[in-house]
Scaffold this active site. Structure first.
Site, PDB file in Angstrom:
ATOM      1  CG  ASP A 178       5.288   1.212  15.874  1.00  0.00           C
ATOM      2  OD1 ASP A 178       5.711   1.563  16.984  1.00  0.00           O
ATOM      3  OD2 ASP A 178       4.624   1.948  15.118  1.00  0.00           O
ATOM      4  CD  GLU A 201       5.929  -0.092  11.524  1.00  0.00           C
ATOM      5  OE1 GLU A 201       6.891   0.598  11.117  1.00  0.00           O
ATOM      6  OE2 GLU A 201       5.012   0.361  12.233  1.00  0.00           O
ATOM      7  CG  ASP A 232       6.676   3.831  12.265  1.00  0.00           C
ATOM      8  OD1 ASP A 232       7.218   3.137  11.381  1.00  0.00           O
ATOM      9  OD2 ASP A 232       5.701   3.437  12.937  1.00  0.00           O
ATOM     10  CD  GLU A 261      -4.296  -3.095   9.189  1.00  0.00           C
ATOM     11  OE1 GLU A 261      -3.227  -3.124   9.841  1.00  0.00           O
ATOM     12  OE2 GLU A 261      -4.340  -3.009   7.947  1.00  0.00           O
ATOM     13  NE  ARG A 296      -3.582  -0.503  16.625  1.00  0.00           N
ATOM     14  CZ  ARG A 296      -2.669  -0.119  15.741  1.00  0.00           C
ATOM     15  NH1 ARG A 296      -2.428   1.175  15.541  1.00  0.00           N
ATOM     16  NH2 ARG A 296      -1.986  -1.006  15.064  1.00  0.00           N
ATOM     17  CD  GLN A 302      -3.001   4.706  16.556  1.00  0.00           C
ATOM     18  OE1 GLN A 302      -2.906   3.563  16.994  1.00  0.00           O
ATOM     19  NE2 GLN A 302      -2.793   4.999  15.292  1.00  0.00           N
ATOM     20  CG  HIS A 355      -1.569  -0.046   8.068  1.00  0.00           C
ATOM     21  ND1 HIS A 355      -2.161  -0.730   9.107  1.00  0.00           N
ATOM     22  CD2 HIS A 355      -1.040   1.091   8.613  1.00  0.00           C
ATOM     23  CE1 HIS A 355      -1.978  -0.050  10.240  1.00  0.00           C
ATOM     24  NE2 HIS A 355      -1.310   1.061   9.956  1.00  0.00           N
ATOM     25  CE  LYS A 372       1.084   3.998  16.195  1.00  0.00           C
ATOM     26  NZ  LYS A 372       0.959   2.709  15.532  1.00  0.00           N
ATOM     27  CB  THR A 414       9.820   0.625  18.732  1.00  0.00           C
ATOM     28  OG1 THR A 414       8.927   1.724  18.909  1.00  0.00           O
ATOM     29  CG2 THR A 414       9.834   0.204  17.277  1.00  0.00           C
ATOM     30  CD  GLU A 436       1.151   0.126  13.896  1.00  0.00           C
ATOM     31  OE1 GLU A 436       2.223   0.751  13.734  1.00  0.00           O
ATOM     32  OE2 GLU A 436       0.025   0.638  13.741  1.00  0.00           O
TER      33      GLU A 436
HETATM   34 CA    CA Z   1       3.844   2.067  12.995  1.00  0.00          CA
END
Ligand code: CA
Length: 419
Positions: free
Chosen positions: A235, A203, A128, A366, A239, A242, A135, A255, A259, A201
């Site tokens: 994804d 992607e 990834d 975000e 948080r 993380q 971002h 993560k 996915t 996420e």
């Molecule tokens: Ca990602």
């Protein structure tokens, strides 16, 4: 404009100009490769068995009689182009072979709503990237330092981490809120608890075609020959896990719990009409990453959220694939420059795709700015992160004059933790 004898709605993602690859489970319980046309799938196993892939590259190969696309993906561009032109010809309004053969049509076409799709690729490795500048700036500003949001290497190399292929799931698979180590705000030692900060996420990822040999980098100008096609990716991220674990070696358990990918693989050939100018890069990257072969694609990407209380999903993000700073070719050239070999079917995620405007940020982190500016939904509910029962629906397409080429959807619901 090329047209199929199958009716296709103008806002369908699957006109004859797309022909993405997928797989489905037959009535006999077998996995057959397929392509999408309008609201139908067409069974490639049957077309192959009938000898209709009869060009020089594919004749006798039985490439579509496997239960995965990997062998076909390994054959490279000449075979991919031949398959595409064979299918466009077989499905076109002017070609009688399939159009006028009712018995064959009965065996070949199925309604998408009446079959179960499965992911058509055996993914060996998953990498990834982190290739959207906005971002990276947003996350750097929130997690570290708004004055130095980008780390010094960011504009010199496409940053990435190695993910897990084992937890890749297809659209429609619901995911359980993970548990892990979390450092409470202001605390000095972690607690073990379900994550309170489940995020998505947005992607797009590419899947590798022909392999390179260990020790033989893929030069940037040859990179596109190794890229079979693209999928849409969610994804899923935790948080709080993380934030506590990611230094010094990057994301790990935040993560690798799930996915999600779209069921359809859209080929680079089908995306050709949506090619657009790649962003200017300043500073110029090193020579092995510097090429005018960099591609960008104008693909509109949307995220909808539907909570358990809502009747209709609500759009919370509109982004675009062209927002990426680092291109797929640069990602692949960088990934292999040390001699690392990629294998057919490997998946490479773009990283969260955020644009400059707030509504184009590709994650809840975000959009709600780390919980300081929650998203207000039309029914009055607020969200900073995802709650149990929330469903995330991503979709993406390129718009041409008179048709669109898309991925369909990648959707998944957040369930309570495993007990
Ligand atoms: Ca990602």
């Amino acid at each position: 404009m090329l047209r199929s004898f199958i009716d296709v709605d103008p806002d369908s993602h699957f006109p004859i100009q797309n022909l993405p690859y997928g797989a489905f489970i037959t009535d006999q319980g077998e996995i057959h490769l397929c392509t999408a046309i309008g609201d139908r799938v067409s069974d490639l196993f049957v077309l192959d068995e009938e000898g209709l892939f009869n060009g020089p590259e594919l004749s006798g190969q039985m490439a579509f009689q496997d239960s995965s696309l990997n062998y076909f993906m390994s054959l490279g561009k000449a075979a991919w182009n031949e398959a595409r032109s064979t299918l466009q010809s077989l499905l076109s309004a002017d070609e009688p072979t399939l159009r006028d053969n009712e018995m064959l049509k009965d065996r070949v076409f199925f309604k998408q709503s009446e079959i179960q799709l499965v992911f058509p690729v055996e993914v060996g490795d998953y990498t990834d990237f982190y290739s959207s500048e906005q971002h990276a700036r947003n996350v750097g500003a929130m997690f570290r330092d708004p004055e130095n949001a980008l780390l010094p290497n960011w504009k010199h190399l496409p940053v990435a981490y190695h993910g897990r292929a084992s937890s890749i799931v297809m659209s429609g698979t619901d995911v359980h809120r993970p548990k892990g180590q979390i450092l409470p705000d202001g605390g000095s030692s972690p607690k073990f608890s379900p994550t309170k900060r489940v995020d998505f996420e947005l992607e797009v990822g590419f899947l590798a075609g022909p392999e390179n040999t260990l020790g033989q980098p893929i030069p940037i100008d040859k990179a596109a020959d190794h890229i079979f096609g693209l999928v849409l990716i969610n994804d899923w991220s935790a948080r709080d896990i993380q934030k506590w674990e990611y230094q010094p070696l990057g994301p790990f358990l935040a993560k690798n719990w799930a996915t999600s990918v779209s069921p359809w693989v859209v080929t680079l050939q089908a995306l050709e009409p949506f090619k657009t100018k790649a962003p200017r890069q300043d500073p110029s990257p090193l020579a092995y990453l510097n090429s005018d072969q960099r591609s960008a694609y104008d693909l509109q990407l949307d995220v909808h959220l539907k909570t358990a209380q809502m009747a209709q999903p609500y759009k919370i993000c509109m982004s675009n694939y062209k927002n990426l700073y680092w291109s797929m070719e640069q990602q692949l050239a960088h990934h292999t420059v040390n001699g690392c070999n990629i294998r057919t079917g490997d998946l490479f995620g773009s990283g969260t795709i955020s644009g400059d405007e707030k509504h184009s940020y590709g994650s809840m982190l975000e959009l709600a700015w780390m919980g300081t500016d929650p998203i207000i939904l039309p029914n009055g509910e607020e969200r900073s992160y995802l709650e149990d029962g929330d469903e995330v629906i991503m979709s993406g397409f390129g718009q041409a004059d008179g048709y669109r080429v898309g991925f369909g959807e990648v959707r998944g619901k957040v369930l309570p933790p495993y007990s």
